[in-house]
Design an enzyme around this catalytic site. Structure first.
Site, PDB file in Angstrom:
ATOM      1  N   SER A  18       0.703  -1.078   0.182  1.00 45.79           N
ATOM      2  CA  SER A  18      -0.020   0.093  -0.084  1.00 45.79           C
ATOM      3  C   SER A  18       0.929   1.040  -0.093  1.00 45.79           C
ATOM      4  CB  SER A  18      -0.870   0.123   1.389  1.00 45.79           C
ATOM      5  OG  SER A  18      -1.421   1.225   1.489  1.00 45.79           O
ATOM      6  N   TYR A  30      -2.671  -1.151  10.299  1.00 45.27           N
ATOM      7  CA  TYR A  30      -2.760  -1.399   9.109  1.00 45.27           C
ATOM      8  C   TYR A  30      -1.328  -1.048   8.440  1.00 45.27           C
ATOM      9  CZ  TYR A  30      -4.051  -1.057   4.027  1.00 45.27           C
ATOM     10  OH  TYR A  30      -4.305  -1.128   2.570  1.00 45.27           O
TER      11      TYR A  30
HETATM   12  P1  NAD Z   1     -11.082  -5.835  -0.731  1.00 45.58           P
HETATM   13  O1  NAD Z   1     -11.792  -5.935   0.963  1.00 45.58           O
HETATM   14  O2  NAD Z   1     -12.164  -6.283  -1.939  1.00 45.58           O
HETATM   15  O3  NAD Z   1     -10.163  -7.248  -0.557  1.00 45.58           O
HETATM   16  C1  NAD Z   1      -9.569  -8.012   0.246  1.00 45.58           C
HETATM   17  C2  NAD Z   1      -9.676  -9.561   0.353  1.00 45.58           C
HETATM   18  O4  NAD Z   1      -9.112 -10.098   1.317  1.00 45.58           O
HETATM   19  C3  NAD Z   1     -11.359  -9.872   0.458  1.00 45.58           C
HETATM   20  O5  NAD Z   1     -11.787 -10.790  -0.700  1.00 45.58           O
HETATM   21  C4  NAD Z   1     -11.169 -10.706   1.589  1.00 45.58           C
HETATM   22  O6  NAD Z   1     -12.396 -11.540   1.585  1.00 45.58           O
HETATM   23  C5  NAD Z   1      -9.769 -11.333   1.661  1.00 45.58           C
HETATM   24  N1  NAD Z   1      -9.494 -11.604   3.121  1.00 45.58           N
HETATM   25  C6  NAD Z   1      -9.677 -11.154   4.334  1.00 45.58           C
HETATM   26  N2  NAD Z   1      -9.320 -11.778   5.059  1.00 45.58           N
HETATM   27  C7  NAD Z   1      -8.585 -13.050   4.650  1.00 45.58           C
HETATM   28  C8  NAD Z   1      -8.122 -14.148   5.107  1.00 45.58           C
HETATM   29  N3  NAD Z   1      -8.061 -14.212   6.501  1.00 45.58           N
HETATM   30  N4  NAD Z   1      -7.783 -15.149   4.006  1.00 45.58           N
HETATM   31  C9  NAD Z   1      -7.904 -14.957   2.879  1.00 45.58           C
HETATM   32  N5  NAD Z   1      -8.500 -13.838   2.222  1.00 45.58           N
HETATM   33  C10 NAD Z   1      -8.886 -12.942   3.296  1.00 45.58           C
HETATM   34  O7  NAD Z   1     -10.254  -4.717  -0.689  1.00 45.58           O
HETATM   35  P2  NAD Z   1      -9.110  -4.660  -1.767  1.00 45.58           P
HETATM   36  O8  NAD Z   1      -9.150  -3.209  -1.832  1.00 45.58           O
HETATM   37  O9  NAD Z   1      -9.278  -5.248  -3.025  1.00 45.58           O
HETATM   38  O10 NAD Z   1      -7.674  -5.037  -0.925  1.00 45.58           O
HETATM   39  C11 NAD Z   1      -7.068  -5.865  -1.539  1.00 45.58           C
HETATM   40  C12 NAD Z   1      -5.486  -5.848  -0.957  1.00 45.58           C
HETATM   41  O11 NAD Z   1      -5.112  -4.388  -1.581  1.00 45.58           O
HETATM   42  C13 NAD Z   1      -5.518  -5.357   0.553  1.00 45.58           C
HETATM   43  O12 NAD Z   1      -4.054  -6.208   0.948  1.00 45.58           O
HETATM   44  C14 NAD Z   1      -5.247  -4.174   0.855  1.00 45.58           C
HETATM   45  O13 NAD Z   1      -4.641  -3.927   1.937  1.00 45.58           O
HETATM   46  C15 NAD Z   1      -4.576  -3.612  -0.511  1.00 45.58           C
HETATM   47  N6  NAD Z   1      -4.720  -2.210  -0.726  1.00 45.58           N
HETATM   48  C16 NAD Z   1      -6.016  -1.671  -1.264  1.00 45.58           C
HETATM   49  C17 NAD Z   1      -6.104  -0.381  -1.520  1.00 45.58           C
HETATM   50  C18 NAD Z   1      -7.355   0.253  -2.321  1.00 45.58           C
HETATM   51  O14 NAD Z   1      -7.414   1.384  -2.297  1.00 45.58           O
HETATM   52  N7  NAD Z   1      -8.443  -0.397  -2.269  1.00 45.58           N
HETATM   53  C19 NAD Z   1      -4.919   0.525  -1.308  1.00 45.58           C
HETATM   54  C20 NAD Z   1      -3.656  -0.245  -1.115  1.00 45.58           C
HETATM   55  C21 NAD Z   1      -3.635  -1.394  -0.748  1.00 45.58           C
END
Ligand code: NAD
Length: 268
Positions: free
Chosen positions: A153, A166
């Site tokens: 991130s 986080y």
């Molecule tokens: P999201 O909530 O759609 O996806 C997160 C996924 O992780 C979900 O599908 C959830 O079911 C899964 N998950 C949660 N706990 C779990 C576990 N114990 N085992 C397996 N799967 C698990 O959100 P996203 O934005 O798609 O996030 C995906 C990644 O991207 C994360 O690591 C998040 O920190 C990172 N991220 C997202 C953003 C953003 O702006 N959306 C920015 C920076 C980083």
């Protein structure tokens, strides 16, 4: 023409929604057989929807339930996938979540939960993937014995008040990624991170759900648009393909310029 990830097997954690689903679709489109991981049985329908979309588009995918913070479940997922498909070529360590709280009110449970999924989950999956890459070695499908992409991130470098668990997890991902990239580069294993900025997914729904929230968010993004899961998926395909063969141990920021200190845009 041969697709860039043709015949390779990719496990993508947390792939039933958001960025993980975007990575799954882009990698399947690039020729990989994709394992769409989800954590709990209630997530099966969403994972199956992603699988169905991939198959509909002519790709190959299966869903697999595994909580990445649980060692026994991670060991079983890798064993099952290797038994079914012969090996694993690519891991996208994507699963992640937030449990936000002001620091003095953050419970140990909230701290451990986020670190358990975001950092320990990436450790467990990376360890099992690397064991398989070392066992198999380079096999002609790629110049590498294996590739890992850690979903970090912008908060691996930007402090984030109210999100200490986080931010600490993503800072931890950065140095875990660099350390294991250093350790396994001589074995032809490439490990990199993607640091997304603001990508519209369920994790940050509150940040873009209304015009007012969206306008606030856009102040942080020099490119003046919120990202989409396929912005990250395309970067993940590049990092997993031989096109990035000399890229190892680095974080690719895919953030519309969020890390360019937009507060200084107007003379500071
Ligand atoms: P999201 O909530 O759609 O996806 C997160 C996924 O992780 C979900 O599908 C959830 O079911 C899964 N998950 C949660 N706990 C779990 C576990 N114990 N085992 C397996 N799967 C698990 O959100 P996203 O934005 O798609 O996030 C995906 C990644 O991207 C994360 O690591 C998040 O920190 C990172 N991220 C997202 C953003 C953003 O702006 N959306 C920015 C920076 C980083």
């Amino acid at each position: 023409m041969q697709k860039k990830l043709q015949g390779q097997v990719a496990i993508i954690t947390g792939a039933s929604s958001g960025i993980g689903a975007g990575c799954a679709k882009e990698m399947a489109d690039a020729g990989a057989t994709v394992v769409v991981n989800y954590p709990i049985i209630q997530g099966k329908a969403m994972a199956e929807t992603v699988v169905a979309e991939i198959i509909e588009a002519g790709g190959k995918a299966v869903s697999y339930k595994c909580d990445v913070s649980r060692e026994d479940e991670v060991l079983l997922m890798f064993a099952d996938v290797i038994q079914q498909f012969g090996t694993v070529d690519i891991l996208v360590n994507n699963a992640g979540l937030q449990k936000d709280a002001p620091f003095t009110e953050m419970t140990l449970e909230q701290w451990n939960y986020v670190l358990g999924v975001n950092l320990t989950g990436q450790f467990l999956c990376a360890r099992e993937a690397i064991k398989e890459f070392l066992r198999r070695g380079v096999n002609g499908k790629s110049k590498s014995a294996g590739k890992i992409i850690c979903m970090s991130s912008v908060h691996e470098v930007i402090p984030w008040a109210g999100h200490a668990n986080y931010a600490a997890s993503k800072g931890g991902v950065m140095l875990m990624m660099k350390t294991i990239a250093q350790e396994f580069a001589p074995k032809m294993i490439r490990i990199n991170s993607i640091a997304p900025g603001a990508i519209a997914t369920p994790i940050n729904h509150d940040a873009w759900d209304t015009q007012a929230h969206l306008q606030e968010l856009l102040k942080l993004i020099p490119q003046k648009r919120v990202g989409k899961p396929d912005d990250i998926g395309k970067a993940a395909v590049w990092l997993a393909s031989d096109d990035s063969d000399y890229v190892n141990g680095t974080t690719l920021f895919v953030d519309g310029g969020m890390t360019l200190y937009p507060g200084f845009e107007d003379n500071g």
